[in-house]
Design a protein around this motif. Structure first.
Motif, mmCIF file in Angstrom:
data_model
loop_
_atom_site.group_PDB
_atom_site.id
_atom_site.type_symbol
_atom_site.label_atom_id
_atom_site.label_comp_id
_atom_site.label_asym_id
_atom_site.label_seq_id
_atom_site.Cartn_x
_atom_site.Cartn_y
_atom_site.Cartn_z
ATOM 1 N N GLN A 63 0.910 -1.045 -0.111
ATOM 2 C CA GLN A 63 -0.025 -0.019 -0.177
ATOM 3 C C GLN A 63 0.761 1.370 -0.033
ATOM 4 O O GLN A 63 1.916 1.156 0.805
ATOM 5 C CB GLN A 63 -0.990 0.113 1.197
ATOM 6 C CG GLN A 63 -1.951 1.109 1.166
ATOM 7 C CD GLN A 63 -2.831 0.990 2.332
ATOM 8 O OE1 GLN A 63 -2.800 0.191 3.281
ATOM 9 N NE2 GLN A 63 -3.920 1.955 2.294
ATOM 10 N N GLU A 64 0.556 2.284 -0.690
ATOM 11 C CA GLU A 64 1.035 3.470 -0.896
ATOM 12 C C GLU A 64 0.296 4.693 -1.119
ATOM 13 O O GLU A 64 -0.863 4.550 -1.582
ATOM 14 C CB GLU A 64 2.589 3.247 -1.720
ATOM 15 C CG GLU A 64 1.794 3.119 -3.539
ATOM 16 C CD GLU A 64 2.982 3.032 -4.337
ATOM 17 O OE1 GLU A 64 3.884 3.910 -3.957
ATOM 18 O OE2 GLU A 64 2.813 2.341 -5.126
ATOM 19 N N VAL A 65 0.924 5.598 -0.943
ATOM 20 C CA VAL A 65 0.040 7.203 -1.411
ATOM 21 C C VAL A 65 0.829 7.573 -2.480
ATOM 22 O O VAL A 65 2.093 7.792 -2.521
ATOM 23 C CB VAL A 65 0.113 8.102 -0.160
ATOM 24 C CG1 VAL A 65 -0.610 9.386 -0.697
ATOM 25 C CG2 VAL A 65 -0.666 7.536 1.041
ATOM 26 N N ILE A 66 0.217 7.987 -3.808
ATOM 27 C CA ILE A 66 0.582 8.329 -4.804
ATOM 28 C C ILE A 66 -0.007 9.403 -5.270
ATOM 29 O O ILE A 66 -1.138 9.967 -5.193
ATOM 30 C CB ILE A 66 0.771 7.415 -6.117
ATOM 31 C CG1 ILE A 66 -0.868 7.002 -6.372
ATOM 32 C CG2 ILE A 66 1.546 6.084 -5.649
ATOM 33 C CD1 ILE A 66 -0.889 6.196 -7.594
ATOM 34 N N SER A 67 0.740 10.434 -5.849
ATOM 35 C CA SER A 67 0.159 11.776 -6.425
ATOM 36 C C SER A 67 -0.023 11.581 -7.944
ATOM 37 O O SER A 67 0.936 11.295 -8.665
ATOM 38 C CB SER A 67 1.097 13.066 -6.176
ATOM 39 O OG SER A 67 0.391 14.268 -6.644
ATOM 40 N N VAL A 68 -1.330 11.898 -8.472
ATOM 41 C CA VAL A 68 -1.497 11.500 -9.832
ATOM 42 C C VAL A 68 -2.493 12.669 -10.184
ATOM 43 O O VAL A 68 -3.039 13.243 -9.565
ATOM 44 C CB VAL A 68 -2.221 10.004 -9.600
ATOM 45 C CG1 VAL A 68 -1.189 8.837 -9.466
ATOM 46 C CG2 VAL A 68 -3.660 10.038 -9.255
ATOM 47 N N GLY A 69 -2.642 12.367 -11.513
ATOM 48 C CA GLY A 69 -3.644 13.236 -12.209
ATOM 49 C C GLY A 69 -3.026 13.809 -13.554
ATOM 50 O O GLY A 69 -1.761 14.106 -13.726
ATOM 51 N N ASN A 70 -3.734 14.676 -14.499
ATOM 52 C CA ASN A 70 -3.468 15.033 -15.683
ATOM 53 C C ASN A 70 -3.438 16.884 -15.643
ATOM 54 O O ASN A 70 -2.464 17.215 -15.770
ATOM 55 C CB ASN A 70 -4.596 14.517 -16.824
ATOM 56 C CG ASN A 70 -3.966 15.115 -18.166
ATOM 57 O OD1 ASN A 70 -3.053 15.134 -18.339
ATOM 58 N ND2 ASN A 70 -5.003 15.476 -19.004
ATOM 59 N N ARG A 71 -4.568 17.063 -15.201
ATOM 60 C CA ARG A 71 -4.562 18.816 -15.168
ATOM 61 C C ARG A 71 -4.287 18.976 -13.607
ATOM 62 O O ARG A 71 -3.582 19.977 -13.624
ATOM 63 C CB ARG A 71 -5.839 19.332 -15.541
ATOM 64 C CG ARG A 71 -6.224 18.992 -16.901
ATOM 65 C CD ARG A 71 -7.594 19.739 -17.393
ATOM 66 N NE ARG A 71 -8.902 19.036 -16.451
ATOM 67 C CZ ARG A 71 -9.392 19.691 -15.437
ATOM 68 N NH1 ARG A 71 -9.269 20.997 -15.021
ATOM 69 N NH2 ARG A 71 -10.487 19.085 -14.933
ATOM 70 N N THR A 72 -4.940 18.319 -12.624
ATOM 71 C CA THR A 72 -4.589 18.773 -11.248
ATOM 72 C C THR A 72 -4.351 17.686 -10.507
ATOM 73 O O THR A 72 -4.558 16.378 -11.079
ATOM 74 C CB THR A 72 -5.764 19.247 -10.636
ATOM 75 O OG1 THR A 72 -6.875 18.248 -10.664
ATOM 76 C CG2 THR A 72 -6.148 20.635 -11.172
ATOM 77 N N LYS A 73 -3.227 17.645 -9.606
ATOM 78 C CA LYS A 73 -2.796 16.524 -8.874
ATOM 79 C C LYS A 73 -3.634 16.084 -7.732
ATOM 80 O O LYS A 73 -4.128 16.764 -6.907
ATOM 81 C CB LYS A 73 -1.340 16.600 -8.418
ATOM 82 C CG LYS A 73 -0.283 16.860 -9.447
ATOM 83 C CD LYS A 73 -0.033 15.542 -10.200
ATOM 84 C CE LYS A 73 0.787 15.669 -11.292
ATOM 85 N NZ LYS A 73 1.243 14.613 -12.230
ATOM 86 N N LEU A 74 -3.772 14.715 -7.533
ATOM 87 C CA LEU A 74 -4.733 14.495 -6.401
ATOM 88 C C LEU A 74 -3.882 13.137 -5.706
ATOM 89 O O LEU A 74 -3.101 12.584 -6.232
ATOM 90 C CB LEU A 74 -5.859 13.570 -6.972
ATOM 91 C CG LEU A 74 -7.135 14.484 -7.707
ATOM 92 C CD1 LEU A 74 -7.915 13.479 -8.411
ATOM 93 C CD2 LEU A 74 -7.547 15.393 -6.586
#
Length: 392
Positions: A63-74
């Protein structure tokens, strides 16, 4: 490369989105309609993370926390269920309507997935708020990635919301159906399609009967087996046609609701008999789709409702069936273990990890907690295989 994204939406909360999301994944294991180990289960209801919480109580790799997204990061909490690439994820905060479309596409691209199943918290009418510039951006993003996206939207229709309106003024009333059609149109534009084509080939209207507990164990099971058998047969024999959402709504869903409501009013007198509404609705639906329901009426006739059924049959005698049944309508059958299926969603959080593993672990689905939904997955899997075949 080609990837399929399933969005599970509904006309109201509590309609069975989470259950259907799990059933789709289980169907991938049992009916091979996609690679279940290259699949992400994406819970986009951060206020009520039933799907994520249920799946995360199964054994998993990491399990991990990732920062993803195309226009804005989530920020996304991502669990890798199996080394082969099966995941469950959920945002760690609120998201906008546009992310419901964009985020699964981005994750397909970044994680190398073949399928994403999205448990949303929206009605399709919410997509009517998408602005043209956002639609244009999503369309450009879809066209820029080297993956062909095949979008399929399940829309679970709660019969009680069919004729409600969501906006009223002195001069105009905006009905939910109008907003639904506008939402579908805007999603279609994001994928470079017309409303007519997208609503025919990419939207599956779904009637979920697992919520109808009162009659599910008895009369409804007989009716549903008849409806599902006929739907399956018409698909396999290519005797179905793709309906636009507006046509399916007007000619089948709303029409069936109106007839069922009128029959219920006729048999109720001064004492409402709401316990019959599900029975009436499905009998009317069966008649509209296929005509001649005398055989199923004979199977379910019991002295306590014989007079009521006669009123309904008399009313149906003047109603014509549709020329060809729709290929994009699915009726969810009741689970053989319906009470435990309902508890799976609403009460599983009371169990610990070891309890869930012992009670619900499905050895045929990587030990995910799918043991009670096998029959639902078989039915949906058979439908989807036939549906995919005639979509080609």
């Amino acid at each position: 490369m080609r990837a399929r994204i399933f969005w599970v939406t509904a006309s109201k909360g509590g309609s069975g989105k989470t259950l259907l999301t799990m059933v789709i994944h289980k169907a991938m294991y049992s009916k091979r309609i996609g690679n279940p180990r290259k699949t992400l289960l994406l819970d986009l209801n951060p206020q009520n993370m039933d799907l994520f919480n249920i799946i995360s109580k199964s054994p998993y790799e990491s399990q991990e926390v990732i920062s993803v997204g195309n226009r804005t990061k989530l920020n996304l909490s991502l669990i890798k269920i199996r080394e082969e690439g099966s995941y469950v994820a959920t945002p760690m905060g609120p998201i906008g309507v546009s992310e419901i479309i964009e985020l699964p596409i981005y994750l397909v691209h970044s994680l190398g997935l073949e399928n994403v199943i999205v448990d949303t918290n929206i009605n399709l009418s919410s997509l009517a708020n998408l602005e043209p510039r956002i639609i244009s951006h999503i369309k450009s993003f879809v066209e820029s990635i080297e993956i062909a996206i095949d979008p399929i939207v399940f829309y679970i229709w709660s019969t009680g919301s069919i004729t409600r309106y969501v906006m009223g003024t002195e001069s105009k009333t905006m009905y939910e159906v109008q907003l639904l059609m506008e939402g579908i149109k805007r999603m279609a534009l994001a994928f470079g399609s017309s409303y007519e084509e997208f609503s025919q080939r990419n939207v599956l209207v779904t009637v979920n009967t697992t919520l109808w507990l009162y009659n599910t164990i008895t009369i409804l099971r007989t009716i549903l087996s008849d409806v599902n058998r006929r739907i399956q047969r018409s698909l396999e024999k290519s005797e179905s046609a793709f309906y636009t959402f507006s046509r399916l709504t007007k000619d089948i869903i709303i029409r069936a609701s109106r007839i069922a409501a009128e029959a219920l009013s006729a048999v109720s007198g001064l004492r409402p008999k709401f316990r019959l509404i599900e029975v009436f609705y499905l009998l009317v639906l069966d008649h509209i789709l296929f005509g001649k329901i005398e055989d199923v009426i004979r199977k379910i006739s019991v002295p306590t409702i014989a007079d009521e059924l006669k009123v309904l049959v008399d009313k149906l005698s003047t109603e014509e069936k549709v020329e060809v049944p729709p290929a994009n309508l699915f009726v969810v059958p009741p689970s053989k273990d319906v009470y435990n299926t309902q508890a799976l969603i609403y009460s599983v959080h009371l169990l610990g990890r070891e309890d869930i593993k012992r009670i619900l672990s499905d050895p045929n689905a990587d030990d995910l907690p799918y043991k009670t939904i096998e029959d639902l997955a078989d039915s949906l899997g058979n439908f989807l295989r036939a549906y995919m075949e005639i979509r080609k």
